[in-house]
Design a protein around this motif. Structure first.
Motif, PDB file in Angstrom:
ATOM      1  N   GLY A   6       0.783  -1.230   0.000  1.00 51.79           N
ATOM      2  CA  GLY A   6       0.000   0.000   0.000  1.00 51.79           C
ATOM      3  C   GLY A   6       0.813   1.277   0.000  1.00 51.79           C
ATOM      4  O   GLY A   6       0.249   2.362   0.044  1.00 51.79           O
ATOM      5  N   SER A   7       2.127   1.172  -0.059  1.00 49.76           N
ATOM      6  CA  SER A   7       2.939   2.389   0.000  1.00 49.76           C
ATOM      7  C   SER A   7       2.777   3.237  -1.258  1.00 49.76           C
ATOM      8  O   SER A   7       2.830   4.463  -1.181  1.00 49.76           O
ATOM      9  CB  SER A   7       4.404   2.064   0.249  1.00 49.76           C
ATOM     10  N   ALA A   8       2.542   2.623  -2.395  1.00 45.63           N
ATOM     11  CA  ALA A   8       2.337   3.390  -3.624  1.00 45.63           C
ATOM     12  C   ALA A   8       1.074   4.233  -3.508  1.00 45.63           C
ATOM     13  O   ALA A   8       1.054   5.407  -3.914  1.00 45.63           O
ATOM     14  CB  ALA A   8       2.264   2.470  -4.832  1.00 45.63           C
ATOM     15  N   ASP A   9       0.016   3.648  -2.932  1.00 47.86           N
ATOM     16  CA  ASP A   9      -1.220   4.400  -2.727  1.00 47.86           C
ATOM     17  C   ASP A   9      -1.005   5.547  -1.757  1.00 47.86           C
ATOM     18  O   ASP A   9      -1.509   6.648  -1.965  1.00 47.86           O
ATOM     19  CB  ASP A   9      -2.332   3.492  -2.201  1.00 47.86           C
ATOM     20  N   LEU A  10      -0.256   5.294  -0.705  1.00 41.94           N
ATOM     21  CA  LEU A  10       0.033   6.338   0.279  1.00 41.94           C
ATOM     22  C   LEU A  10       0.832   7.473  -0.352  1.00 41.94           C
ATOM     23  O   LEU A  10       0.527   8.658  -0.139  1.00 41.94           O
ATOM     24  CB  LEU A  10       0.800   5.749   1.465  1.00 41.94           C
ATOM     25  N   ILE A  11       1.811   7.129  -1.161  1.00 42.31           N
ATOM     26  CA  ILE A  11       2.622   8.147  -1.843  1.00 42.31           C
ATOM     27  C   ILE A  11       1.749   8.963  -2.785  1.00 42.31           C
ATOM     28  O   ILE A  11       1.861  10.193  -2.836  1.00 42.31           O
ATOM     29  CB  ILE A  11       3.805   7.488  -2.581  1.00 42.31           C
ATOM     30  N   ASP A  12       0.857   8.300  -3.506  1.00 46.48           N
ATOM     31  CA  ASP A  12      -0.048   9.020  -4.411  1.00 46.48           C
ATOM     32  C   ASP A  12      -0.951   9.973  -3.639  1.00 46.48           C
ATOM     33  O   ASP A  12      -1.172  11.114  -4.065  1.00 46.48           O
ATOM     34  CB  ASP A  12      -0.900   8.042  -5.218  1.00 46.48           C
ATOM     35  N   ARG A  13      -1.479   9.521  -2.508  1.00 47.94           N
ATOM     36  CA  ARG A  13      -2.342  10.379  -1.694  1.00 47.94           C
ATOM     37  C   ARG A  13      -1.562  11.574  -1.152  1.00 47.94           C
ATOM     38  O   ARG A  13      -2.056  12.704  -1.154  1.00 47.94           O
ATOM     39  CB  ARG A  13      -2.946   9.577  -0.545  1.00 47.94           C
ATOM     40  N   LEU A  14      -0.362  11.324  -0.676  1.00 51.83           N
ATOM     41  CA  LEU A  14       0.465  12.415  -0.150  1.00 51.83           C
ATOM     42  C   LEU A  14       0.825  13.415  -1.246  1.00 51.83           C
ATOM     43  O   LEU A  14       0.821  14.628  -1.014  1.00 51.83           O
ATOM     44  CB  LEU A  14       1.732  11.861   0.503  1.00 51.83           C
ATOM     45  N   GLN A  15       1.110  12.911  -2.437  1.00 51.64           N
ATOM     46  CA  GLN A  15       1.426  13.801  -3.557  1.00 51.64           C
ATOM     47  C   GLN A  15       0.221  14.660  -3.904  1.00 51.64           C
ATOM     48  O   GLN A  15       0.345  15.849  -4.174  1.00 51.64           O
ATOM     49  CB  GLN A  15       1.890  13.002  -4.779  1.00 51.64           C
ATOM     50  N   GLY A  16      -0.961  14.053  -3.896  1.00 50.64           N
ATOM     51  CA  GLY A  16      -2.188  14.805  -4.155  1.00 50.64           C
ATOM     52  C   GLY A  16      -2.419  15.883  -3.111  1.00 50.64           C
ATOM     53  O   GLY A  16      -2.834  16.998  -3.427  1.00 50.64           O
ATOM     54  N   MET A  17      -2.125  15.551  -1.851  1.00 50.96           N
ATOM     55  CA  MET A  17      -2.272  16.538  -0.777  1.00 50.96           C
ATOM     56  C   MET A  17      -1.288  17.692  -0.964  1.00 50.96           C
ATOM     57  O   MET A  17      -1.643  18.859  -0.756  1.00 50.96           O
ATOM     58  CB  MET A  17      -2.065  15.866   0.579  1.00 50.96           C
ATOM     59  N   MET A  18      -0.080  17.374  -1.347  1.00 55.64           N
ATOM     60  CA  MET A  18       0.929  18.415  -1.576  1.00 55.64           C
ATOM     61  C   MET A  18       0.520  19.309  -2.739  1.00 55.64           C
ATOM     62  O   MET A  18       0.659  20.533  -2.666  1.00 55.64           O
ATOM     63  CB  MET A  18       2.294  17.785  -1.850  1.00 55.64           C
ATOM     64  N   ASP A  19       0.018  18.724  -3.807  1.00 52.76           N
ATOM     65  CA  ASP A  19      -0.440  19.505  -4.959  1.00 52.76           C
ATOM     66  C   ASP A  19      -1.563  20.448  -4.550  1.00 52.76           C
ATOM     67  O   ASP A  19      -1.592  21.612  -4.945  1.00 52.76           O
ATOM     68  CB  ASP A  19      -0.899  18.592  -6.095  1.00 52.76           C
ATOM     69  N   ASP A  20      -2.501  19.939  -3.736  1.00 51.19           N
ATOM     70  CA  ASP A  20      -3.618  20.760  -3.257  1.00 51.19           C
ATOM     71  C   ASP A  20      -3.109  21.914  -2.399  1.00 51.19           C
ATOM     72  O   ASP A  20      -3.567  23.050  -2.536  1.00 51.19           O
ATOM     73  CB  ASP A  20      -4.601  19.892  -2.476  1.00 51.19           C
ATOM     74  N   LEU A  21      -2.166  21.635  -1.516  1.00 50.22           N
ATOM     75  CA  LEU A  21      -1.613  22.687  -0.660  1.00 50.22           C
ATOM     76  C   LEU A  21      -0.866  23.742  -1.474  1.00 50.22           C
ATOM     77  O   LEU A  21      -0.953  24.938  -1.176  1.00 50.22           O
ATOM     78  CB  LEU A  21      -0.687  22.083   0.400  1.00 50.22           C
ATOM     79  N   GLU A  22      -0.148  23.316  -2.491  1.00 55.44           N
ATOM     80  CA  GLU A  22       0.562  24.273  -3.349  1.00 55.44           C
ATOM     81  C   GLU A  22      -0.429  25.177  -4.081  1.00 55.44           C
ATOM     82  O   GLU A  22      -0.213  26.384  -4.185  1.00 55.44           O
ATOM     83  CB  GLU A  22       1.454  23.532  -4.339  1.00 55.44           C
ATOM     84  N   THR A  23      -1.522  24.592  -4.558  1.00 54.31           N
ATOM     85  CA  THR A  23      -2.545  25.374  -5.247  1.00 54.31           C
ATOM     86  C   THR A  23      -3.165  26.388  -4.292  1.00 54.31           C
ATOM     87  O   THR A  23      -3.339  27.563  -4.642  1.00 54.31           O
ATOM     88  CB  THR A  23      -3.638  24.450  -5.819  1.00 54.31           C
ATOM     89  N   ARG A  24      -3.473  25.952  -3.080  1.00 53.90           N
ATOM     90  CA  ARG A  24      -4.058  26.866  -2.092  1.00 53.90           C
ATOM     91  C   ARG A  24      -3.082  27.984  -1.730  1.00 53.90           C
ATOM     92  O   ARG A  24      -3.497  29.130  -1.554  1.00 53.90           O
ATOM     93  CB  ARG A  24      -4.446  26.102  -0.829  1.00 53.90           C
ATOM     94  N   ALA A  25      -1.818  27.664  -1.614  1.00 51.34           N
ATOM     95  CA  ALA A  25      -0.812  28.681  -1.286  1.00 51.34           C
ATOM     96  C   ALA A  25      -0.704  29.713  -2.407  1.00 51.34           C
ATOM     97  O   ALA A  25      -0.598  30.914  -2.143  1.00 51.34           O
ATOM     98  CB  ALA A  25       0.544  28.024  -1.025  1.00 51.34           C
ATOM     99  N   GLU A  26      -0.737  29.263  -3.643  1.00 49.55           N
ATOM    100  CA  GLU A  26      -0.685  30.187  -4.784  1.00 49.55           C
ATOM    101  C   GLU A  26      -1.908  31.094  -4.805  1.00 49.55           C
ATOM    102  O   GLU A  26      -1.796  32.295  -5.068  1.00 49.55           O
ATOM    103  CB  GLU A  26      -0.570  29.403  -6.094  1.00 49.55           C
ATOM    104  N   GLN A  27      -3.078  30.529  -4.508  1.00 51.75           N
ATOM    105  CA  GLN A  27      -4.306  31.329  -4.471  1.00 51.75           C
ATOM    106  C   GLN A  27      -4.240  32.358  -3.346  1.00 51.75           C
ATOM    107  O   GLN A  27      -4.641  33.514  -3.527  1.00 51.75           O
ATOM    108  CB  GLN A  27      -5.531  30.434  -4.304  1.00 51.75           C
ATOM    109  N   ALA A  28      -3.753  31.953  -2.184  1.00 53.87           N
ATOM    110  CA  ALA A  28      -3.642  32.874  -1.049  1.00 53.87           C
ATOM    111  C   ALA A  28      -2.661  33.996  -1.359  1.00 53.87           C
ATOM    112  O   ALA A  28      -2.905  35.156  -1.002  1.00 53.87           O
ATOM    113  CB  ALA A  28      -3.206  32.116   0.201  1.00 53.87           C
ATOM    114  N   GLN A  29      -1.573  33.674  -2.034  1.00 50.02           N
ATOM    115  CA  GLN A  29      -0.603  34.697  -2.405  1.00 50.02           C
ATOM    116  C   GLN A  29      -1.212  35.693  -3.388  1.00 50.02           C
ATOM    117  O   GLN A  29      -1.012  36.904  -3.255  1.00 50.02           O
ATOM    118  CB  GLN A  29       0.647  34.068  -3.004  1.00 50.02           C
TER     119      GLN A  29
END
Length: 66
Positions: A6-29
């Protein structure tokens, strides 16, 4: 080293979370930059509302362009 189950799934989920956070940070900026640009004209607008002389003789606020 063997991959954990299940580590591949976990990595994919974490990557998705990071992408979402980056998008939110860009919007806030972008929102912060818009707010700052709006505040730049506030002192001049306050002087005009009180019908006080505007330094430099400018009677109209200037648009602030990035």
């Amino acid at each position: 080293m063997a991959e954990l189950f299940g580590s591949a799934d976990l990595i994919d989920r974490l990557q998705g979370m990071m992408d979402d956070l980056e998008t939110r940070a860009e919007q806030a900026q972008a929102q912060a930059e818009q707010a700052l640009n709006g505040l730049k004209g506030a002192p001049l607008a306050a002087l005009q509302m009180r019908q006080l002389p505007v330094p430099g003789g400018s009677a109209q606020p200037r648009a602030v362009l990035p």
